[in-house]
Write a protein that holds these residues in place. Structure first.
Motif, PDB file in Angstrom:
ATOM      1  N   SER A  14     -40.729 -40.892  11.195  1.00 11.13           N
ATOM      2  CA  SER A  14     -41.703 -40.256  10.298  1.00 11.13           C
ATOM      3  C   SER A  14     -40.988 -39.334   9.314  1.00 11.13           C
ATOM      4  CB  SER A  14     -42.776 -39.516  11.082  1.00 11.13           C
ATOM      5  OG  SER A  14     -42.214 -38.542  11.918  1.00 11.13           O
ATOM      6  N   LYS A  15     -39.947 -38.663   9.751  1.00 14.86           N
ATOM      7  CA  LYS A  15     -39.187 -37.768   8.876  1.00 14.86           C
ATOM      8  C   LYS A  15     -38.593 -38.538   7.695  1.00 14.86           C
ATOM      9  CE  LYS A  15     -35.257 -34.579   9.055  1.00 14.86           C
ATOM     10  NZ  LYS A  15     -34.230 -34.019   9.935  1.00 14.86           N
ATOM     11  N   ASN A  16     -37.931 -39.650   7.988  1.00 15.37           N
ATOM     12  CA  ASN A  16     -37.336 -40.457   6.917  1.00 15.37           C
ATOM     13  C   ASN A  16     -38.403 -41.150   6.077  1.00 15.37           C
ATOM     14  OD1 ASN A  16     -34.775 -39.682   7.615  1.00 15.37           O
ATOM     15  ND2 ASN A  16     -34.285 -41.563   8.709  1.00 15.37           N
ATOM     16  N   GLY A  17     -39.477 -41.551   6.710  1.00 15.42           N
ATOM     17  CA  GLY A  17     -40.575 -42.177   5.978  1.00 15.42           C
ATOM     18  C   GLY A  17     -41.176 -41.237   4.952  1.00 15.42           C
ATOM     19  N   LEU A  18     -41.359 -39.989   5.347  1.00 15.76           N
ATOM     20  CA  LEU A  18     -41.894 -38.992   4.422  1.00 15.76           C
ATOM     21  C   LEU A  18     -40.930 -38.728   3.275  1.00 15.76           C
ATOM     22  CD1 LEU A  18     -43.492 -36.449   6.919  1.00 15.76           C
ATOM     23  CD2 LEU A  18     -44.683 -37.954   5.316  1.00 15.76           C
ATOM     24  N   LYS A  19     -39.649 -38.622   3.590  1.00 15.07           N
ATOM     25  CA  LYS A  19     -38.651 -38.387   2.542  1.00 15.07           C
ATOM     26  C   LYS A  19     -38.630 -39.538   1.541  1.00 15.07           C
ATOM     27  CE  LYS A  19     -35.356 -35.611   5.197  1.00 15.07           C
ATOM     28  NZ  LYS A  19     -33.966 -35.581   5.705  1.00 15.07           N
TER      29      LYS A  19
END
Length: 84
Positions: free
Chosen positions: A60-65
């Motif tokens: 989710s962290k990379n997806g948001l970025k």
């Protein structure tokens, strides 16, 4: 998982737009530039681009970025087209 869930995932009140990320990964923007702007390792971006890692398994962290970066790129493109 329903198809709508595969297109957009809501995490922590933010939306991860998988279609937008997919378009970003298929764009001419270099892996280096995406990596530098998002602070996601070059190898992660490269693995997503060459299919060694599936987009549906992104954190989710990379997806948001990536979603946020892709939105900024779309916004820049729209703004530059309007100025012409």
């Amino acid at each position: 998982m329903a198809q709508e869930e595969l297109l957009m995932i809501k995490k922590n009140n933010s939306i991860i737009d998988l279609l937008l990320i997919e378009a970003l990964l298929r764009s001419n923007i270099s892996t280096y530039k995406i990596s530098k702007a998002t602070q996601i390792p070059n190898s992660t971006i490269s693995n997503l681009r060459n299919g060694k890692r599936e987009l549906k398994n992104i954190t989710s962290k990379n997806g948001l970025k990536l979603s946020n970066y892709a939105r900024k790129q779309v916004s820049l493109l729209i703004n530059s087209n309007q100025e012409q």
